[in-house]
Design a protein around this motif. Structure first.
Motif, PDB file in Angstrom:
ATOM      1  N   MET A   1       0.847  -1.195   0.000  1.00  0.00           N
ATOM      2  CA  MET A   1       0.000   0.000   0.000  1.00  0.00           C
ATOM      3  C   MET A   1       0.883   1.247   0.000  1.00  0.00           C
ATOM      4  O   MET A   1       1.903   1.289   0.688  1.00  0.00           O
ATOM      5  N   ASP A   2       0.504   2.256  -0.787  1.00  0.00           N
ATOM      6  CA  ASP A   2       1.329   3.454  -0.885  1.00  0.00           C
ATOM      7  C   ASP A   2       1.172   4.335   0.353  1.00  0.00           C
ATOM      8  O   ASP A   2       0.195   4.238   1.102  1.00  0.00           O
ATOM      9  N   VAL A   3       2.145   5.208   0.554  1.00  0.00           N
ATOM     10  CA  VAL A   3       2.212   6.047   1.748  1.00  0.00           C
ATOM     11  C   VAL A   3       0.983   6.942   1.882  1.00  0.00           C
ATOM     12  O   VAL A   3       0.428   7.098   2.978  1.00  0.00           O
ATOM     13  N   GLU A   4       0.540   7.543   0.775  1.00  0.00           N
ATOM     14  CA  GLU A   4      -0.586   8.460   0.831  1.00  0.00           C
ATOM     15  C   GLU A   4      -1.862   7.770   1.305  1.00  0.00           C
ATOM     16  O   GLU A   4      -2.648   8.344   2.070  1.00  0.00           O
ATOM     17  N   SER A   5      -2.077   6.525   0.871  1.00  0.00           N
ATOM     18  CA  SER A   5      -3.264   5.771   1.311  1.00  0.00           C
ATOM     19  C   SER A   5      -3.220   5.504   2.807  1.00  0.00           C
ATOM     20  O   SER A   5      -4.235   5.610   3.506  1.00  0.00           O
ATOM     21  N   ILE A   6      -2.036   5.172   3.313  1.00  0.00           N
ATOM     22  CA  ILE A   6      -1.874   4.935   4.750  1.00  0.00           C
ATOM     23  C   ILE A   6      -2.144   6.221   5.529  1.00  0.00           C
ATOM     24  O   ILE A   6      -2.832   6.222   6.559  1.00  0.00           O
ATOM     25  N   LYS A   7      -1.629   7.338   5.028  1.00  0.00           N
ATOM     26  CA  LYS A   7      -1.842   8.624   5.702  1.00  0.00           C
ATOM     27  C   LYS A   7      -3.315   9.008   5.709  1.00  0.00           C
ATOM     28  O   LYS A   7      -3.835   9.484   6.721  1.00  0.00           O
ATOM     29  N   THR A  17      -5.036  -2.183   6.370  1.00  0.00           N
ATOM     30  CA  THR A  17      -5.020  -3.653   6.342  1.00  0.00           C
ATOM     31  C   THR A  17      -3.865  -4.163   5.486  1.00  0.00           C
ATOM     32  O   THR A  17      -3.717  -3.774   4.327  1.00  0.00           O
ATOM     33  N   ILE A  18      -3.062  -5.030   6.077  1.00  0.00           N
ATOM     34  CA  ILE A  18      -1.960  -5.695   5.373  1.00  0.00           C
ATOM     35  C   ILE A  18      -2.145  -7.201   5.537  1.00  0.00           C
ATOM     36  O   ILE A  18      -2.172  -7.707   6.659  1.00  0.00           O
ATOM     37  N   ASN A  19      -2.313  -7.912   4.420  1.00  0.00           N
ATOM     38  CA  ASN A  19      -2.498  -9.377   4.453  1.00  0.00           C
ATOM     39  C   ASN A  19      -3.613  -9.804   5.412  1.00  0.00           C
ATOM     40  O   ASN A  19      -3.469 -10.774   6.158  1.00  0.00           O
ATOM     41  N   GLY A  20      -4.704  -9.045   5.412  1.00  0.00           N
ATOM     42  CA  GLY A  20      -5.839  -9.382   6.263  1.00  0.00           C
ATOM     43  C   GLY A  20      -5.697  -8.940   7.707  1.00  0.00           C
ATOM     44  O   GLY A  20      -6.606  -9.137   8.516  1.00  0.00           O
ATOM     45  N   ILE A 110       0.162 -16.748   9.532  1.00  0.00           N
ATOM     46  CA  ILE A 110       1.599 -16.691   9.287  1.00  0.00           C
ATOM     47  C   ILE A 110       1.900 -15.500   8.382  1.00  0.00           C
ATOM     48  O   ILE A 110       1.248 -15.294   7.360  1.00  0.00           O
ATOM     49  N   VAL A 111       2.894 -14.707   8.775  1.00  0.00           N
ATOM     50  CA  VAL A 111       3.226 -13.476   8.063  1.00  0.00           C
ATOM     51  C   VAL A 111       4.629 -13.597   7.468  1.00  0.00           C
ATOM     52  O   VAL A 111       5.586 -13.925   8.174  1.00  0.00           O
ATOM     53  N   SER A 112       4.747 -13.335   6.183  1.00  0.00           N
ATOM     54  CA  SER A 112       6.048 -13.384   5.518  1.00  0.00           C
ATOM     55  C   SER A 112       6.904 -12.198   5.946  1.00  0.00           C
ATOM     56  O   SER A 112       6.406 -11.208   6.505  1.00  0.00           O
ATOM     57  N   SER A 113       8.198 -12.291   5.662  1.00  0.00           N
ATOM     58  CA  SER A 113       9.113 -11.200   5.988  1.00  0.00           C
ATOM     59  C   SER A 113       8.709  -9.915   5.271  1.00  0.00           C
ATOM     60  O   SER A 113       8.731  -8.826   5.852  1.00  0.00           O
ATOM     61  N   GLU A 114       8.309 -10.032   4.008  1.00  0.00           N
ATOM     62  CA  GLU A 114       7.906  -8.860   3.232  1.00  0.00           C
ATOM     63  C   GLU A 114       6.656  -8.204   3.811  1.00  0.00           C
ATOM     64  O   GLU A 114       6.585  -6.975   3.947  1.00  0.00           O
ATOM     65  N   ALA A 115       5.670  -9.032   4.177  1.00  0.00           N
ATOM     66  CA  ALA A 115       4.438  -8.496   4.762  1.00  0.00           C
ATOM     67  C   ALA A 115       4.722  -7.842   6.110  1.00  0.00           C
ATOM     68  O   ALA A 115       4.136  -6.805   6.445  1.00  0.00           O
ATOM     69  N   PHE A 116       5.644  -8.430   6.869  1.00  0.00           N
ATOM     70  CA  PHE A 116       5.988  -7.855   8.172  1.00  0.00           C
ATOM     71  C   PHE A 116       6.625  -6.475   8.004  1.00  0.00           C
ATOM     72  O   PHE A 116       6.323  -5.550   8.767  1.00  0.00           O
ATOM     73  N   GLN A 117       7.489  -6.337   7.001  1.00  0.00           N
ATOM     74  CA  GLN A 117       8.098  -5.034   6.738  1.00  0.00           C
ATOM     75  C   GLN A 117       7.031  -3.994   6.397  1.00  0.00           C
ATOM     76  O   GLN A 117       7.126  -2.828   6.795  1.00  0.00           O
ATOM     77  N   GLN A 118       6.006  -4.414   5.676  1.00  0.00           N
ATOM     78  CA  GLN A 118       4.905  -3.510   5.327  1.00  0.00           C
ATOM     79  C   GLN A 118       4.127  -3.106   6.581  1.00  0.00           C
ATOM     80  O   GLN A 118       3.703  -1.949   6.721  1.00  0.00           O
ATOM     81  N   ILE A 119       3.933  -4.054   7.480  1.00  0.00           N
ATOM     82  CA  ILE A 119       3.233  -3.774   8.738  1.00  0.00           C
ATOM     83  C   ILE A 119       4.001  -2.745   9.566  1.00  0.00           C
ATOM     84  O   ILE A 119       3.419  -1.781  10.092  1.00  0.00           O
ATOM     85  N   ILE A 120       5.312  -2.933   9.673  1.00  0.00           N
ATOM     86  CA  ILE A 120       6.137  -1.985  10.427  1.00  0.00           C
ATOM     87  C   ILE A 120       6.121  -0.612   9.761  1.00  0.00           C
ATOM     88  O   ILE A 120       6.101   0.420  10.428  1.00  0.00           O
ATOM     89  N   VAL A 122       3.640   0.701   8.171  1.00  0.00           N
ATOM     90  CA  VAL A 122       2.361   1.320   8.552  1.00  0.00           C
ATOM     91  C   VAL A 122       2.454   1.890   9.970  1.00  0.00           C
ATOM     92  O   VAL A 122       2.022   3.026  10.230  1.00  0.00           O
ATOM     93  N   ILE A 123       3.005   1.120  10.888  1.00  0.00           N
ATOM     94  CA  ILE A 123       3.145   1.573  12.277  1.00  0.00           C
ATOM     95  C   ILE A 123       3.998   2.845  12.344  1.00  0.00           C
ATOM     96  O   ILE A 123       3.693   3.775  13.097  1.00  0.00           O
ATOM     97  N   LYS A 124       5.045   2.893  11.542  1.00  0.00           N
ATOM     98  CA  LYS A 124       5.906   4.083  11.514  1.00  0.00           C
ATOM     99  C   LYS A 124       5.117   5.315  11.060  1.00  0.00           C
ATOM    100  O   LYS A 124       5.209   6.382  11.670  1.00  0.00           O
ATOM    101  N   ILE A 125       4.348   5.163   9.999  1.00  0.00           N
ATOM    102  CA  ILE A 125       3.577   6.299   9.487  1.00  0.00           C
ATOM    103  C   ILE A 125       2.508   6.721  10.487  1.00  0.00           C
ATOM    104  O   ILE A 125       2.314   7.917  10.751  1.00  0.00           O
TER     105      ILE A 125
END
Length: 238
Positions: A1-7, A17-20, A110-120, A122-125
């Motif tokens: 998901m792009d930054v603007e959508s998260i914001k 929502t990331i991977n459900g 179960i969350v892949s490494s790539e999905a986890f990076q996306q989750i983090i 989102v938390i940062k933003i």
């Protein structure tokens, strides 16, 4: 998901929502209930990267498909694992487990490494943490390198001054009070329903507007326009 959508989601007080997995931004009230210091500690731990944990050189030898969560959960450091699990659960509002065969499980998935990076990400933003790439530049020559080093030294001095001057610096309660005294429609009865991104957004916009009005007044009273860093309040927030 792009930054603007998260914001936009966070500004509208909606989860991303990331991977459900729904990631809800914490409200100021929730942060205060857990303790602002505890919130900062949990945020620092969750957004930790491999370079911060092991150093740049050692981090290069970690497999690309290993997330920071994999490294921590396989470290056999019981206290670190406990605090990391607790911190993740705080921001994700669900159960966190780790299986050596399958990897990280969030809310039973179960969350892949790539999905986890996306989750983090989102938390940062949601919590107004800028990525290293946003605040850094790569020096193209020796002169640029020296400038960058000077910038880093200045930032370190500012940080040290803030640490030494804790009695005079503004704290979280001061910032909340300031926003309520100046922001349209916000008061002590509803400000605590804001999440950190909303709070930071409105505080920054308020400051931009105040600076703009102050500069206008300075110009009207004969100030040299070349000496004023003029920025219109209808500008993109950084």
């Amino acid at each position: 998901m792009d930054v603007e959508s998260i914001k936009l989601n966070t500004l509208a007080r909606l989860p991303t929502t990331i991977n459900g997995i729904e990631i809800f931004p914490l409200t100021l009230k929730e942060i205060i209930l857990m303790g602002h210091g505890s919130y900062i500690q949990a945020l620092n731990l969750v957004t930790l990267d491999q370079e911060q944990l092991f150093g740049e050189e050692a981090a290069r030898h970690i497999p690309a498909d290993f997330s920071i969560a994999d490294v921590i959960f396989l470290s056999n450091q019981a206290e670190l694992i406990h605090q990391y699990t607790k911190s993740l659960a705080l921001f994700l509002r669900t159960d966190i487990e780790y299986h050596r065969e399958q990897g990280l499980s969030i809310g039973g998935s179960i969350v892949s490494s790539e999905a986890f990076q996306q989750i983090i990400h989102v938390i940062k933003i949601q919590n107004c943490i800028r990525s290293a790439e946003e605040g850094a530049f790569n020096p193209l020559n020796e002169q640029a390198r020296k400038i960058k080093e000077q910038m880093l030294r200045n930032q370190k001095k500012i940080h040290q001054l803030k640490q030494e001057d804790t009695d005079e610096s503004l704290n979280f309660s001061d910032l909340i009070s300031i926003l309520c005294s100046r922001a349209n429609g916000l008061n002590l009865f509803n400000v605590f329903d804001l999440n950190m991104f909303q709070f930071h957004n409105q505080f920054s916009r308020m400051k931009l507007l105040d600076d703009y009005e102050m500069n206008i007044q300075a110009l009207l009273h004969g100030a040299d326009s070349k000496q004023i860093q003029f920025k219109h309040w209808i500008s993109k927030l950084t």
